[in-house]
Design a protein around this motif. Structure first.
Motif, PDB file in Angstrom:
ATOM      1  N   SER A 154       0.812  -1.221   0.000  1.00 33.65           N
ATOM      2  CA  SER A 154       0.000   0.000   0.000  1.00 33.65           C
ATOM      3  C   SER A 154       0.843   1.268   0.000  1.00 33.65           C
ATOM      4  CB  SER A 154      -0.941   0.007   1.200  1.00 33.65           C
ATOM      5  OG  SER A 154      -0.253   0.323   2.397  1.00 33.65           O
ATOM      6  N   LYS A 159      -4.623   6.396  -3.868  1.00 31.45           N
ATOM      7  CA  LYS A 159      -5.972   6.215  -3.352  1.00 31.45           C
ATOM      8  C   LYS A 159      -6.248   4.722  -3.217  1.00 31.45           C
ATOM      9  CE  LYS A 159      -7.405  10.562  -3.344  1.00 31.45           C
ATOM     10  NZ  LYS A 159      -7.847  11.270  -2.108  1.00 31.45           N
ATOM     11  N   ARG A 161      -9.573   2.159  -2.740  1.00 32.35           N
ATOM     12  CA  ARG A 161     -11.009   1.924  -2.603  1.00 32.35           C
ATOM     13  C   ARG A 161     -11.278   0.621  -1.840  1.00 32.35           C
ATOM     14  NH1 ARG A 161     -10.509   4.425  -7.510  1.00 32.35           N
ATOM     15  NH2 ARG A 161     -10.107   2.471  -8.638  1.00 32.35           N
ATOM     16  N   CYS A 162     -10.468  -0.391  -2.128  1.00 34.33           N
ATOM     17  CA  CYS A 162     -10.622  -1.669  -1.428  1.00 34.33           C
ATOM     18  C   CYS A 162      -9.273  -2.364  -1.384  1.00 34.33           C
ATOM     19  CB  CYS A 162     -11.652  -2.558  -2.129  1.00 34.33           C
ATOM     20  SG  CYS A 162     -11.893  -4.163  -1.323  1.00 34.33           S
ATOM     21  N   LYS A 164      -7.857  -6.109  -0.408  1.00 42.00           N
ATOM     22  CA  LYS A 164      -8.271  -7.481  -0.100  1.00 42.00           C
ATOM     23  C   LYS A 164      -7.052  -8.385   0.049  1.00 42.00           C
ATOM     24  CE  LYS A 164     -10.164 -10.144  -3.288  1.00 42.00           C
ATOM     25  NZ  LYS A 164     -11.158 -10.739  -4.208  1.00 42.00           N
ATOM     26  N   VAL A 260     -15.524   0.636   5.880  1.00 41.10           N
ATOM     27  CA  VAL A 260     -14.904   1.942   6.109  1.00 41.10           C
ATOM     28  C   VAL A 260     -15.666   2.964   5.267  1.00 41.10           C
ATOM     29  CG1 VAL A 260     -12.798   3.333   5.888  1.00 41.10           C
ATOM     30  CG2 VAL A 260     -12.631   0.912   6.524  1.00 41.10           C
ATOM     31  N   ASN A 261     -16.142   4.017   5.917  1.00 38.30           N
ATOM     32  CA  ASN A 261     -16.918   5.048   5.224  1.00 38.30           C
ATOM     33  C   ASN A 261     -18.102   4.445   4.465  1.00 38.30           C
ATOM     34  OD1 ASN A 261     -15.144   7.070   6.129  1.00 38.30           O
ATOM     35  ND2 ASN A 261     -13.781   6.755   4.368  1.00 38.30           N
ATOM     36  N   ARG A 263     -18.429   1.539   3.132  1.00 43.66           N
ATOM     37  CA  ARG A 263     -18.099   0.638   2.021  1.00 43.66           C
ATOM     38  C   ARG A 263     -17.227  -0.501   2.529  1.00 43.66           C
ATOM     39  NH1 ARG A 263     -15.467   4.047  -0.530  1.00 43.66           N
ATOM     40  NH2 ARG A 263     -13.355   3.295  -0.143  1.00 43.66           N
ATOM     41  N   GLU A 264     -17.417  -1.711   1.995  1.00 46.53           N
ATOM     42  CA  GLU A 264     -16.560  -2.837   2.337  1.00 46.53           C
ATOM     43  C   GLU A 264     -15.179  -2.580   1.744  1.00 46.53           C
ATOM     44  OE1 GLU A 264     -18.405  -6.525   1.239  1.00 46.53           O
ATOM     45  OE2 GLU A 264     -20.024  -6.293   2.707  1.00 46.53           O
ATOM     46  N   ALA A 265     -14.266  -2.158   2.581  1.00 38.89           N
ATOM     47  CA  ALA A 265     -12.993  -1.621   2.087  1.00 38.89           C
ATOM     48  C   ALA A 265     -11.775  -2.461   2.467  1.00 38.89           C
ATOM     49  CB  ALA A 265     -12.801  -0.195   2.620  1.00 38.89           C
ATOM     50  N   ILE A 266     -11.860  -3.254   3.541  1.00 40.65           N
ATOM     51  CA  ILE A 266     -10.747  -4.117   3.951  1.00 40.65           C
ATOM     52  C   ILE A 266     -11.306  -5.530   4.066  1.00 40.65           C
ATOM     53  CG2 ILE A 266      -8.985  -4.590   5.682  1.00 40.65           C
ATOM     54  CD1 ILE A 266      -9.163  -1.650   6.519  1.00 40.65           C
ATOM     55  N   GLY A 297      -7.574   0.708  -6.542  1.00 41.78           N
ATOM     56  CA  GLY A 297      -7.373   2.118  -6.251  1.00 41.78           C
ATOM     57  C   GLY A 297      -6.552   2.788  -7.324  1.00 41.78           C
TER      58      GLY A 297
END
Length: 357
Positions: A154, A159, A161-162, A164, A260-261, A263-266, A297
Motif C-alpha cells: 500500500s 488512493k 477503494r478496497c 483485499k 470503512v466510510n 463501504r466494504e474496504a478491507i 485504487g
C-alpha cells in the motif's frame, strides 16, 4: 557479540518442532528448555520429538521449572481448538516472570487492541508491565500475508477503494480432526452447522488483521461482515485426520469485510481445500499456499506470494515453516522492544539473522 538469548519452545507440534530446529541452528539463540503437553513425551529428547537428531535436552511439562530457567523469550506454539483461550493464563504467568513471549497460537492477538476479551487483554497488559516484558503474536495468515505484506504494497498507493488479502491453501496435512470437522465442517454434509457458522464467529476470527490494516492506514472500521461458503467433494479424499467421504464438505471459504466510510474496504478471504480439484470455480493455487493482496485504487495493485514447491508432496510444511520463522526471527526485536502487547505495527522489519547457509 552479546550472549545468546535464552529461549524456550512451548510445544513440539508442527510449528514447535520447526522452531526447535531453527533456534538450535542460530548462534544468537540458546535453546534452554522445551515444554510438552502429553505425559508420554516428558523426559524424551526434544530433538527426537522434533524429528531431528538428539540434542541432549529433555522435554518437560513443568511450567515452574522452565520459568526458573529465566529464559529471555518463549516461543509459544501450542496448538488445538482450546489453545487460544487456554494460552492466556500461560502468557500472564510468563510475562509476570519477566519473560518475553512470541506466539503463533493466538491469532486473535496479532492486533491486541482488537482482542475479543478486553478483560484478558488487560490481564496480559498488567502482567507485561509488572514483568517488564513484551508479547507478540504472528504467523503467516493471520500474520505476514494479512498485515506487513499488504501494508508494504500500500506504500505505492495514492488512493485505496478496497484492499483485499486472500489465503488459498491445501490443508489435507492438518491432523486435528476436531478443528477441521467440527470447527470448519470438513467431512460433514452441508446441512451440518460447524463452529464457523456460529453467528459472529467469522467476524471475530478475522477482526484482528482487519483492524491492524485499518490502524496502519489510519482509518476506522465501522463494522465487520462475515460470510461462509462450502463445497462438497464428489470422491473420497484421504487426509491426515481421516477420510473425507464423497458428498461431504471438501472445501471451505470464509470472507470477512471491514466497512470503512460505509463501504466494504478491507477484506480478508480464506479458502481451504482438502484436495486441489474440489471447488474448481474458486481461486486456486498449485503451491502449498498462495497469499494474495489485491488493492483496488490508484494504482490497482495485485501481488501473489507462493509458499512451498508447486504440487509439493510435503503439503503444508512450507506454510508451517513460514509461520514458525515469523516469530523465531522476531525474538531479538521483541526482547529489545519496550514492554507491552505488540503488533507488527510496533516492530521494525523482523529481518532474519544467520539465515544464509
Amino acid at each position: 557479540m552479546s550472549a545468546p538469548l535464552r529461549t524456550v519452545v512451548w510445544s513440539t507440534g508442527g510449528v514447535g518442532s520447526i522452531a526447535i530446529d531453527a533456534v538450535r541452528g542460530r548462534p544468537d539463540l540458546d535453546l534452554v528448555g522445551v515444554w510438552v503437553h502429553s505425559q508420554e513425551k516428558v523426559g524424551k529428547d526434544a530433538g527426537v520429538l522434533a524429528g531431528i537428531a538428539p540434542i541432549g535436552l529433555s522435554a518437560t511439562n513443568d511450567d515452574a521449572a522452565l520459568i526458573a530457567l529465566q529464559p529471555d523469550c518463549v516461543v509459544y506454539a501450542a496448538s488445538g481448538p482450546e489453545r487460544d483461550a487456554a494460552a492466556v493464563s500461560d502468557y500472564v504467568k510468563l510475562l509476570e516472570a519477566g519473560i518475553n513471549v512470541v506466539s503463533t497460537s493466538s491469532t486473535s492477538l496479532v492486533y491486541p487492541p482488537s482482542y475479543y476479551s478486553p478483560q484478558w487483554r488487560e490481564q496480559m497488559e498488567t502482567a507485561a508491565k509488572s514483568g517488564n516484558a513484551s508479547f507478540y503474536a504472528s504467523g503467516i495468515f493471520p500474520g505476514f500475508g494479512s498485515d506487513q505484506l499488504a501494508l508494504m504494497l500500500s506504500t505505492q498507493s495514492k488512493k485505496i477503494r478496497c484492499l483485499k488479502v486472500t489465503e488459498v491453501a491445501l490443508n489435507d496435512h492438518y491432523p486435528v480432526a476436531d478443528v477441521m470437522m467440527n470447527g470448519m465442517g470438513f467431512g460433514h454434509p452441508l446441512d451440518f452447522e460447524p463452529l464457523l457458522k456460529t453467528p459472529g464467529f467469522i467476524e471475530m476470527a478475522w477482526r484482528a488483521p482487519i483492524h491492524l490494516i485499518a490502524a496502519g492506514l489510519g482509518v476506522e472500521v465501522e463494522e465487520i461482515r462475515g460470510t461462509l461458503d462450502r463445497k462438497i467433494t464428489d470422491r473420497d479424499i484421504e487426509v491426515a485426520f481421516g477420510t473425507i467421504k464423497a458428498g461431504t464438505c471438501g472445501a471451505v471459504s470464509t470472507r470477512a469485510a471491514g466497512v470503512v466510510n460505509g463501504r466494504e474496504a478491507i477484506v480478508v478471504e480464506h479458502i481451504i481445500r482438502m484436495a486441489r480439484d474440489v471447488a474448481p470455480e474458486w481461486p486456486a493455487s498449485e503451491f502449498d499456499a498462495t497469499y494474495r493482496v489485491d488493492i483496488e485504487g490508484d494504482p490497482d495493485i495485485h501481488c501473489a506470494m507462493n509458499v512451498g514447491a508447486a504440487e509439493g508432496h510435503a503439503a503444508g510444511h512450507a506454510a508451517m515453516s513460514a509461520t514458525a520463522m515469523r516469530v523465531v526471527n522476531a525474538i531479538p526485536y521483541v526482547v529489545d522492544a519496550p514492554p507491552g502487547l505488540l503488533s507488527s505495527l510496533d516492530l521494525p522489519n523482523t529481518l532474519p539473522r544467520h539465515a544464509f547457509e
